[in-house]
Design a protein around this motif. Structure first.
Motif, short mmCIF file in Angstrom:
data_model
loop_
_atom_site.label_atom_id
_atom_site.label_comp_id
_atom_site.label_asym_id
_atom_site.label_seq_id
_atom_site.Cartn_x
_atom_site.Cartn_y
_atom_site.Cartn_z
N TYR A 165 0.76 -1.20 0.05
CA TYR A 165 -0.22 -0.01 -0.13
C TYR A 165 0.99 1.25 -0.02
O TYR A 165 0.57 2.27 -0.85
CB TYR A 165 -1.04 0.01 1.26
N ASN A 166 1.97 1.28 0.67
CA ASN A 166 2.75 2.30 1.05
C ASN A 166 3.51 2.67 -0.61
O ASN A 166 3.77 3.55 -0.82
CB ASN A 166 3.71 2.09 2.18
N LYS A 167 3.69 1.51 -1.05
CA LYS A 167 4.57 1.64 -2.48
C LYS A 167 3.42 2.23 -3.40
O LYS A 167 3.93 2.97 -4.39
CB LYS A 167 4.88 0.27 -3.00
N TYR A 168 2.11 2.03 -3.28
CA TYR A 168 1.08 2.69 -4.26
C TYR A 168 0.91 4.02 -3.59
O TYR A 168 0.84 4.99 -4.67
CB TYR A 168 -0.31 1.85 -3.96
N PHE A 169 0.90 4.47 -2.46
CA PHE A 169 0.36 5.82 -2.21
C PHE A 169 1.80 6.77 -2.24
O PHE A 169 1.60 7.95 -2.54
CB PHE A 169 0.07 5.77 -0.61
N LYS A 170 3.05 6.28 -2.10
CA LYS A 170 3.99 7.47 -2.05
C LYS A 170 3.98 7.94 -3.58
O LYS A 170 4.30 9.37 -3.59
CB LYS A 170 5.21 6.49 -1.88
N PRO A 171 4.10 7.30 -4.95
CA PRO A 171 4.09 8.23 -5.99
C PRO A 171 2.86 8.98 -6.33
O PRO A 171 2.76 9.87 -6.78
CB PRO A 171 4.26 7.14 -6.91
N LEU A 172 1.75 8.50 -5.59
CA LEU A 172 0.42 9.12 -5.81
C LEU A 172 0.50 10.58 -5.01
O LEU A 172 0.14 11.41 -5.47
CB LEU A 172 -0.68 8.36 -5.28
N LYS A 173 0.87 10.44 -3.76
CA LYS A 173 1.15 11.70 -3.14
C LYS A 173 2.15 12.56 -3.83
O LYS A 173 2.06 13.91 -3.92
CB LYS A 173 1.96 11.42 -1.72
#
Length: 410
Positions: free
Chosen positions: A228-236
């Motif tokens: 999940y963190n790998k998903y959200f980091k570039p999204l942020k």
């Protein structure tokens, strides 16, 4: 459990509007209310191990709250809580569910395209915005057990008049007027509005990111925190073309109407409580006691595999045009609910859903309960998985964890 069909009441501010006159009734079921209760939460910026265990506990706790304190009938919805805080929370969530469901059907859009409006520098602000046909709409949602809505209308209109608001096509409010326990009056959805501004029409360049953020809310509950963190980091960081979801890292997948959904499973017995009060600190005893208290009530929350594939392919067009047919199949206290955004929620009581029972075994529930008990007592164990580090390759990992393996080896 049933589906409630409620009348739409147009306040004097909208009674002559062709747009709002086009819809006279709203149908909603308890699973939808639960889903939008999750939707209304804050999107986690980063999920740690302990956070994820808490989130997994939160899902069944939410559903149990609505099951215990919410009654849905054909023509009314009753908030039966006697606790003022719970009553307010439940009414607010119903308000969100009414408002978004109404707007989705009124404008022919998708719940994945709703954006939560951040706080303005000054003044009150609306709850959600959505762009349809290059027109931006802002929505304020309210829910109450009061017989009168004048104070809610006043608050909505004051937010609409805030001079710090940006220019949008239309701002309006929905007020879910539901019942206290035993009240016979019909529940309804009240619409409050100011006239639209035809000058404020423009493109929405953030639509794809808004959808990714909305899916992030559900991914935070169903995808291992490491991924999940790998998903959200570039999204942020607004690097949307770098976002990837490893579909092998979901706990399981569920088939509904010949489509596959990646997701996670939950159980009433995994709601966090005073686990350390068990006299013998024994997970077998705890599992037995929890089963006697809650029975076997299991859940699945998943996301359509086509959405995962489109995000991995950065297929903006597919996601923008994705529009599933919403379905709600109810059998007693069990249900299968699929929303237009491709989010599937399944509840199975006492082995009603054989597929879910096979995917989420009693052994797995007991294992997770043991992890929670160990966490509450501070009892960790060595991961033990073969290391991949150069200096320790093949040797058992010595990192201590409360789950089966540490985050390096999941």
């Amino acid at each position: 459990m049933t589906i409630s069909k409620l009348k739409i009441y147009l306040d004097e501010t909208v009674k002559d509007s062709p747009l709002f006159k086009s819809k006279e009734e709203l149908s909603i079921c308890k699973p939808e209310i639960f889903k939008y209760g999750v939707f209304a939460e804050e999107i986690p910026q980063n999920v740690y191990e302990a956070d994820f265990d808490y989130l997994q506990s939160k899902i069944p706790a939410y559903e149990l709250l609505y099951s215990d304190f919410l009654s849905v009938y054909a023509d009314r919805i009753e908030n039966i809580s006697k606790d003022d805080r719970k009553k307010k929370l439940i009414s607010e969530v119903i308000g969100v569910a009414f408002g978004i469901k109404y707007t989705v059907e009124l404008l022919g859009t998708n719940p994945s395209k709703f954006k939560k409006i951040g706080a303005l520098i000054e003044g009150k602000y609306m709850d959600y915005s959505v762009v349809v046909d290059n027109k931006e709409y802002e929505l304020e949602t309210k829910g109450t057990v009061s017989k009168y809505y004048s104070s809610f209308k006043k608050d909505i209109l004051s937010k609409k008049r805030n001079k710090h608001n940006k220019d949008v096509y239309l701002r309006f409010g929905t007020i879910a007027m539901i019942n206290n326990e035993g009240e016979a009056n019909l529940s309804k959805c009240v619409i409050v509005d100011d006239p639209p501004n035809e000058d404020n029409i423009g493109q929405n360049s953030d639509s794809y990111k808004i959808q990714l953020l909305n899916y992030a809310m559900f991914l935070s509950y169903i995808l291992d925190p490491k991924y999940y963190n790998k998903y959200f980091k570039p999204l942020k960081a607004n690097k949307l073309n770098r976002i990837r979801i490893d579909n092998n890292k979901f706990f399981t997948k569920y088939t509904f109407k010949d489509k596959v959904y990646y997701g996670e499973c939950f159980d009433y017995r995994l709601i966090r409580g005073d686990l350390d009060t068990l006299q013998n600190n024994n997970s077998t005893d705890l599992f037995t006691l929890k089963t006697m208290e809650f029975g076997k009530t299991k859940f699945f929350i998943g996301i359509d595999e086509r959405i995962v594939d489109s995000i991995n392919a950065n297929d903006v067009f597919f996601l923008d045009h994705f529009d599933e047919i919403a379905q709600c199949i109810i059998d007693g206290n069990s249900f299968q609910f699929l929303d237009k955004d491709g989010i599937l929620i399944v509840k199975s009581k006492d082995s009603w859903d054989r597929q879910l029972d096979t995917l989420f075994t009693e052994e797995e529930v007991k294992r997770r309960l043991g992890y929670s008990l160990n966490y509450s007592l501070g009892i960790s164990h060595k991961c033990g998985a073969p290391c991949t580090s150069k200096d320790r390759e093949g040797k058992p990992c010595e990192i201590r964890t409360f789950r089966k393996n540490c985050h390096f080896h999941r």
